[in-house]
Design an enzyme around this catalytic site. Sequence first.
Site, PDB file in Angstrom:
ATOM      1  N   ASN A 245      50.378  29.591   1.679  1.00  0.00           N
ATOM      2  CA  ASN A 245      50.082  29.160   0.306  1.00  0.00           C
ATOM      3  C   ASN A 245      48.802  29.848  -0.154  1.00  0.00           C
ATOM      4  O   ASN A 245      48.163  30.565   0.607  1.00  0.00           O
ATOM      5  CB  ASN A 245      49.989  27.627   0.223  1.00  0.00           C
ATOM      6  CG  ASN A 245      48.893  27.086   1.101  1.00  0.00           C
ATOM      7  OD1 ASN A 245      47.728  27.345   0.874  1.00  0.00           O
ATOM      8  ND2 ASN A 245      49.269  26.343   2.139  1.00  0.00           N
TER       9      ASN A 245
ATOM     10  N   LYS B 138      48.749   8.395  -3.796  1.00  0.00           N
ATOM     11  CA  LYS B 138      48.610   9.173  -2.550  1.00  0.00           C
ATOM     12  C   LYS B 138      47.590   8.526  -1.615  1.00  0.00           C
ATOM     13  O   LYS B 138      47.778   8.474  -0.406  1.00  0.00           O
ATOM     14  CB  LYS B 138      48.194  10.609  -2.885  1.00  0.00           C
ATOM     15  CG  LYS B 138      48.224  11.531  -1.692  1.00  0.00           C
ATOM     16  CD  LYS B 138      48.110  12.996  -2.079  1.00  0.00           C
ATOM     17  CE  LYS B 138      49.373  13.486  -2.753  1.00  0.00           C
ATOM     18  NZ  LYS B 138      49.300  14.877  -3.153  1.00  0.00           N
TER      19      LYS B 138
ATOM     20  N   ASP C 126      53.893  21.670   4.289  1.00  0.00           N
ATOM     21  CA  ASP C 126      54.654  20.448   4.569  1.00  0.00           C
ATOM     22  C   ASP C 126      55.780  20.712   5.571  1.00  0.00           C
ATOM     23  O   ASP C 126      56.173  19.815   6.299  1.00  0.00           O
ATOM     24  CB  ASP C 126      55.241  19.891   3.264  1.00  0.00           C
ATOM     25  CG  ASP C 126      54.140  19.335   2.370  1.00  0.00           C
ATOM     26  OD1 ASP C 126      53.194  18.743   2.922  1.00  0.00           O
ATOM     27  OD2 ASP C 126      54.207  19.511   1.132  1.00  0.00           O
TER      28      ASP C 126
ATOM     29  N   LYS D  57      61.657  40.135  15.591  1.00  0.00           N
ATOM     30  CA  LYS D  57      61.657  40.419  14.164  1.00  0.00           C
ATOM     31  C   LYS D  57      63.094  40.371  13.622  1.00  0.00           C
ATOM     32  O   LYS D  57      63.993  41.002  14.198  1.00  0.00           O
ATOM     33  CB  LYS D  57      61.044  41.803  13.929  1.00  0.00           C
ATOM     34  CG  LYS D  57      60.867  42.115  12.474  1.00  0.00           C
ATOM     35  CD  LYS D  57      60.237  43.476  12.266  1.00  0.00           C
ATOM     36  CE  LYS D  57      60.335  43.842  10.797  1.00  0.00           C
ATOM     37  NZ  LYS D  57      60.218  45.255  10.551  1.00  0.00           N
TER      38      LYS D  57
ATOM     39  N   PHE E  40      42.437  15.161  -0.077  1.00  0.00           N
ATOM     40  CA  PHE E  40      42.429  15.884  -1.342  1.00  0.00           C
ATOM     41  C   PHE E  40      43.818  15.815  -1.966  1.00  0.00           C
ATOM     42  O   PHE E  40      44.815  15.693  -1.258  1.00  0.00           O
ATOM     43  CB  PHE E  40      42.024  17.359  -1.126  1.00  0.00           C
ATOM     44  CG  PHE E  40      40.539  17.518  -1.019  1.00  0.00           C
ATOM     45  CD1 PHE E  40      39.866  17.058   0.101  1.00  0.00           C
ATOM     46  CD2 PHE E  40      39.812  18.079  -2.060  1.00  0.00           C
ATOM     47  CE1 PHE E  40      38.489  17.158   0.196  1.00  0.00           C
ATOM     48  CE2 PHE E  40      38.435  18.187  -1.972  1.00  0.00           C
ATOM     49  CZ  PHE E  40      37.772  17.729  -0.849  1.00  0.00           C
TER      50      PHE E  40
ATOM     51  N   PRO F  14      53.617  17.556  10.926  1.00  0.00           N
ATOM     52  CA  PRO F  14      52.890  16.280  10.992  1.00  0.00           C
ATOM     53  C   PRO F  14      51.926  16.172   9.820  1.00  0.00           C
ATOM     54  O   PRO F  14      51.341  17.177   9.402  1.00  0.00           O
ATOM     55  CB  PRO F  14      52.119  16.371  12.317  1.00  0.00           C
ATOM     56  CG  PRO F  14      52.117  17.807  12.696  1.00  0.00           C
ATOM     57  CD  PRO F  14      53.299  18.456  12.034  1.00  0.00           C
ATOM     58  N   ASP F  15      51.780  14.978   9.264  1.00  0.00           N
ATOM     59  CA  ASP F  15      50.798  14.753   8.197  1.00  0.00           C
ATOM     60  C   ASP F  15      49.477  14.362   8.864  1.00  0.00           C
ATOM     61  O   ASP F  15      49.315  13.249   9.355  1.00  0.00           O
ATOM     62  CB  ASP F  15      51.286  13.657   7.243  1.00  0.00           C
ATOM     63  CG  ASP F  15      50.425  13.567   5.994  1.00  0.00           C
ATOM     64  OD1 ASP F  15      49.185  13.718   6.113  1.00  0.00           O
ATOM     65  OD2 ASP F  15      50.976  13.362   4.896  1.00  0.00           O
ATOM     66  N   ILE F  16      48.552  15.308   8.871  1.00  0.00           N
ATOM     67  CA  ILE F  16      47.305  15.137   9.631  1.00  0.00           C
ATOM     68  C   ILE F  16      46.452  14.031   9.014  1.00  0.00           C
ATOM     69  O   ILE F  16      45.927  13.157   9.707  1.00  0.00           O
ATOM     70  CB  ILE F  16      46.518  16.474   9.663  1.00  0.00           C
ATOM     71  CG1 ILE F  16      47.403  17.560  10.270  1.00  0.00           C
ATOM     72  CG2 ILE F  16      45.217  16.323  10.434  1.00  0.00           C
ATOM     73  CD1 ILE F  16      46.931  18.973   9.996  1.00  0.00           C
TER      74      ILE F  16
HETATM   75  O1  C5P Z   1      50.804  15.267   0.615  1.00  0.00           O
HETATM   76  P1  C5P Z   1      49.843  16.293   0.106  1.00  0.00           P
HETATM   77  O2  C5P Z   1      49.997  17.626   0.787  1.00  0.00           O
HETATM   78  O3  C5P Z   1      49.770  16.408  -1.374  1.00  0.00           O
HETATM   79  O4  C5P Z   1      48.426  15.692   0.547  1.00  0.00           O
HETATM   80  C1  C5P Z   1      47.235  16.407   0.432  1.00  0.00           C
HETATM   81  C2  C5P Z   1      46.221  15.885   1.411  1.00  0.00           C
HETATM   82  O5  C5P Z   1      46.815  15.617   2.675  1.00  0.00           O
HETATM   83  C3  C5P Z   1      45.116  16.883   1.681  1.00  0.00           C
HETATM   84  O6  C5P Z   1      43.944  16.169   2.008  1.00  0.00           O
HETATM   85  C4  C5P Z   1      45.650  17.625   2.907  1.00  0.00           C
HETATM   86  O7  C5P Z   1      44.604  18.206   3.665  1.00  0.00           O
HETATM   87  C5  C5P Z   1      46.336  16.504   3.671  1.00  0.00           C
HETATM   88  N1  C5P Z   1      47.510  16.922   4.450  1.00  0.00           N
HETATM   89  C6  C5P Z   1      47.457  16.906   5.828  1.00  0.00           C
HETATM   90  N2  C5P Z   1      48.565  17.250   6.574  1.00  0.00           N
HETATM   91  C7  C5P Z   1      49.723  17.580   5.956  1.00  0.00           C
HETATM   92  C8  C5P Z   1      49.799  17.607   4.550  1.00  0.00           C
HETATM   93  C9  C5P Z   1      48.670  17.278   3.825  1.00  0.00           C
HETATM   94  O8  C5P Z   1      46.396  16.612   6.382  1.00  0.00           O
HETATM   95  N3  C5P Z   1      50.783  17.911   6.686  1.00  0.00           N
END
Ligand code: C5P
Length: 397
Positions: free
Chosen positions: A208, A337, A276, A286, A323, A303-305
Amino acid sequence: MLGGKRVLLVIGAGIAAYKSLDLIRRLRDAGAQVTPVLTRAAEEFVTPLSVSALAGSKVFRDLFDLTDEAEMGHIQLSRSADAIVVAPATADLMAKMAQGQANDLASTVLLATDTPVLIAPAMNVRMWQHPATQRNLAQLQHDGVRVVGPESGDMACGEFGPGRMSEPAQIIQALAAMLGDGPLSGRRILVTSGPTHEPIDPVRYIANRSSGAQGAAIARALLALGAQVVFVTGPADVPAPQGAKVVPVQTAQQMHDAVMDALPVDAAICAAAVADWRVSTASDRKLKKTKDGLPQLGFAENPDILRAISQPGERRPQLVVGFAAETDDVVENATAKRLRKGCDWIVANDVSPATGIMGGSENAVVVIDATGPEVWPRMEKDAVAAKLAQRIAQALA
Ligand code: C5P
């Protein structure tokens, strides 16, 4: 903040020297006693009389001034301070320091000292980016010299980029932190920053547009308040902050693992733009064009950290900040959120192309906590970082 500290202030010959007059005033307001040293060329930018009047002290000007040598030799001058601050630190002064030259009073004092040294570089952007200056910077850091700035922005020479001297308030914060006096001294803070790269095959990846600028600025602001910073960063465009423990990663999974390894921390600031999804069918060879048609990619959720570290438990940081980059209904979406992720604050911003925020030097944020939204005016990303760091220091106090 600096009560009773003796500061030897070396003023180099740069246009930013005018800010050093304000720096002297603020250092004295903070309780420091300031002894100024002016390089000969710096006298073209500020007068010894104004420096002396503001410092309330004699100005030391030349190595071969026999009166000074009789009253206080350069060795004694260099050792009589608790810290030496070089502001502005010009490319020339940095080069002299890195090479150990001692051909005028300022460079001699800097070579003879055994006290901590903080430099605030200021120069034209090309001079700052020149490999020679970057080599000198690396050498100085290796030698234990602390560095504050430079900041990015419009320069007196009409160019734009890194090279502007940090503001006096930031220099004072960095000095206080160097002397173990910052409001975040003894605090361990984790910052995630930059994009992640999710491989498709050994040469291709999904990424990104995050530059990592805001995350790096936050880490610098926390360091300036004395925090110990663990900086977990994806492949960013901007350099990692000096003085942080830097953990470079590529993928979201690696970022997650590095973050979990860094716990426990007092606060976690998740500024990274984490992908995501990852490519679950990533190939270890390749991918080639074939007659059989286009490659089919399968995806898996990363994983959502932020959500993971916000979970209640023994290892949850006292403060977790996330953020939210939104393009519409910023406050409403970011408020939802915050609850979904379980973090304490969300720093939300509008990244619609019309705002020019994504990839720009400014940001306009809304900080949302349990009491609701707080709208901050549009300002430089460095200023957002400094204000956020102050708020974090208050929350952890
Ligand atoms: O769900 P979204 O990506 O909009 O959320 C943004 C926030 O979640 C940011 O603080 C980003 O660093 C954190 N995040 C994370 N791990 C992910 C996706 C988002 O820590 N897989």
